[in-house]
Design an enzyme around this catalytic site. Structure first.
Site, PDB file in Angstrom:
ATOM      1  N   TRP A 106       1.615  17.529  -1.442  1.00  0.00           N
ATOM      2  CA  TRP A 106       0.328  16.768  -1.282  1.00  0.00           C
ATOM      3  C   TRP A 106       0.886  15.288  -0.451  1.00  0.00           C
ATOM      4  O   TRP A 106      -0.285  14.527   0.468  1.00  0.00           O
ATOM      5  CB  TRP A 106      -0.503  16.999  -2.977  1.00  0.00           C
ATOM      6  CG  TRP A 106      -0.792  18.159  -3.094  1.00  0.00           C
ATOM      7  CD1 TRP A 106      -0.115  19.029  -3.851  1.00  0.00           C
ATOM      8  CD2 TRP A 106      -1.769  18.816  -2.290  1.00  0.00           C
ATOM      9  NE1 TRP A 106      -0.714  20.127  -4.657  1.00  0.00           N
ATOM     10  CE2 TRP A 106      -1.665  19.429  -3.543  1.00  0.00           C
ATOM     11  CE3 TRP A 106      -2.393  19.243  -0.909  1.00  0.00           C
ATOM     12  CZ2 TRP A 106      -2.412  21.302  -2.137  1.00  0.00           C
ATOM     13  CZ3 TRP A 106      -3.562  19.662  -1.092  1.00  0.00           C
ATOM     14  CH2 TRP A 106      -3.686  21.333  -1.348  1.00  0.00           C
ATOM     15  N   ASP A 176      -2.658   9.320  -5.709  1.00  0.00           N
ATOM     16  CA  ASP A 176      -3.272  10.510  -5.829  1.00  0.00           C
ATOM     17  C   ASP A 176      -2.706  11.046  -7.207  1.00  0.00           C
ATOM     18  O   ASP A 176      -1.644  11.242  -7.529  1.00  0.00           O
ATOM     19  CB  ASP A 176      -2.887  11.547  -4.386  1.00  0.00           C
ATOM     20  CG  ASP A 176      -3.466  12.434  -4.970  1.00  0.00           C
ATOM     21  OD1 ASP A 176      -4.231  12.529  -5.925  1.00  0.00           O
ATOM     22  OD2 ASP A 176      -2.714  13.924  -4.209  1.00  0.00           O
ATOM     23  N   LYS A 200      -8.469  19.599 -11.834  1.00  0.00           N
ATOM     24  CA  LYS A 200      -6.934  19.944 -13.081  1.00  0.00           C
ATOM     25  C   LYS A 200      -7.607  19.167 -14.302  1.00  0.00           C
ATOM     26  O   LYS A 200      -7.289  20.618 -15.123  1.00  0.00           O
ATOM     27  CB  LYS A 200      -6.455  19.430 -12.342  1.00  0.00           C
ATOM     28  CG  LYS A 200      -6.077  19.441 -10.383  1.00  0.00           C
ATOM     29  CD  LYS A 200      -5.584  20.443 -10.541  1.00  0.00           C
ATOM     30  CE  LYS A 200      -4.562  20.201  -9.093  1.00  0.00           C
ATOM     31  NZ  LYS A 200      -4.242  21.652  -8.683  1.00  0.00           N
TER      32      LYS A 200
END
Length: 365
Positions: A106, A176, A200
């Protein structure tokens, strides 16, 4: 009466488990929300009833995460993936560069998107070690005049997590936190901007949370399309366009549940208990199970491991599926196994997985 169902042991990496009490409340309120005769999905986002839901979710997040006075909380769309572009569009200033700490897939994606916007560089990377660890602070290499330093706080695919965050001084720190937001207390004041997809730890997919330090609006570019400007969303309280109203309602209910669990501090204690169950099974297995992450970089949220052969892994995953475990396959890019133990995954599910792992080892050693 609510229908009683057998719940799976859900270890999906995202969208992931939601708290059962939250799902049950949503079920109760689905057709008639607070006596309105409508579902929350049918409410106008300009109505007083929805505005109450919206603002309560913001207030709860500020309270639970101890967000400093003046910071803005936004509910956006497009996932963290859109933030990969919005961040550099707004804050990567002409004539300056931005540093990215590379800790997994990511951060690579965020770096690639920023590279389309302006000058970026790798401030540190553990790619040559197959992302088995988080870089040490003294490995971070950046000048003090860069636009910002970007990190990914937790790496779902490789199972690593920052246990502490660097003090970057006048350099804005942007993170992030999609896969570990609210899993433990964080000093939000260290960050200029935090963003996270909700799917999540915060709720269903479709909502992106942004926590923004107020001075960053002064740095933000103003020559962007309207929907890509943070200042527009701040000015309109995330209501410039129709927001994902049901997702925000669910996010608010998840935050109420977190509060009932003792807040983020209570959640952290439970998360450490859950992760220890599975990590202890790995560590006691005499290399039958092999953890991917180095111990001081292990994630509380994503526990990654392999077995001694591909055949044994396939057997483990097949038998685990029959036993009611969902989502234990590792990411397609790295293989192996992964147990995602997000906030809403109950302790009992982790105990069941620990017991299954021990029994599987006994039967296959």
């Amino acid at each position: 009466m609510l229908k009683q169902v057998q719940r799976a042991y859900n270890f999906n990496a995202g969208p992931s488990a939601l708290p059962l009490p939250v799902l049950q409340k949503a079920q109760e309120e689905l057709v008639d929300f607070r006596g309105s005769g409508m579902s929350v999905m049918e409410l106008s986002h300009r109505s007083a009833l929805y505005e109450e839901v919206h603002n309560e979710a913001i207030r709860l997040l500020k309270e639970l995460y101890k967000i400093p006075e003046g910071y803005h909380v936004l509910f956006l769309q497009g996932g963290a993936s859109l933030q990969f572009s919005m961040v550099p569009m707004n804050f990567l200033q002409a004539g300056k560069s931005a540093g990215y700490v590379m800790t997994g897939a990511w951060s690579e994606k965020a770096f690639a998107e920023a590279k389309l916007i302006g000058e970026v560089f790798e401030a540190a990377s553990t790619k040559q070690e197959n992302y088995k660890r988080i870089p040490q602070f003294d490995e971070l290499n950046y000048d003090k005049d860069i636009s910002y330093l970007h990190i990914t706080s937790n790496n779902t695919i490789f199972g690593t997590q920052w246990s502490q965050f660097p003090d970057t001084g006048d350099v804005p720190l942007i993170a992030d936190m999609s896969s570990d937001i609210l899993c433990k207390p964080v000093d939000v004041e260290k960050f200029a901007l935090i963003y996270a997809g909700a799917q999540k730890n915060l709720g269903p997919s479709g909502v992106t949370v942004v926590i923004l330090r107020p001075d960053m609006l002064e740095r933000a570019a103003k020559n962007l399309p309207t929907m890509l400007r943070y200042d527009i969303h701040v000015k309109n309280n995330s209501l410039y366009n129709t927001p994902p109203t049901f997702g925000i309602y669910m996010l608010g209910e998840v935050l109420k549940w977190v509060k009932d669990q003792g807040g983020v501090e209570g959640i952290e204690q439970r998360n450490r208990e859950k992760a220890a169950l599975i990590y202890d099974a790995i560590d006691a297995s005499n290399d039958f199970y092999r953890g991917h992450a180095e111990k001081d970089s292990r994630s509380l949220m994503n526990i990654t491991f392999t077995l001694q052969s591909d055949e044994l892994e396939k057997k483990f995953l097949s038998e685990a599926k029959k036993a009611g475990f969902v989502g234990l396959n590792g990411h397609r890019s790295v293989g192996g196994c992964r147990a995602s133990t997000y906030n809403a995954v109950p302790v009992e599910a982790c105990q069941a997985l620990r017991d299954f792992m021990i029994q599987f080892q006994k039967e296959n050693s």
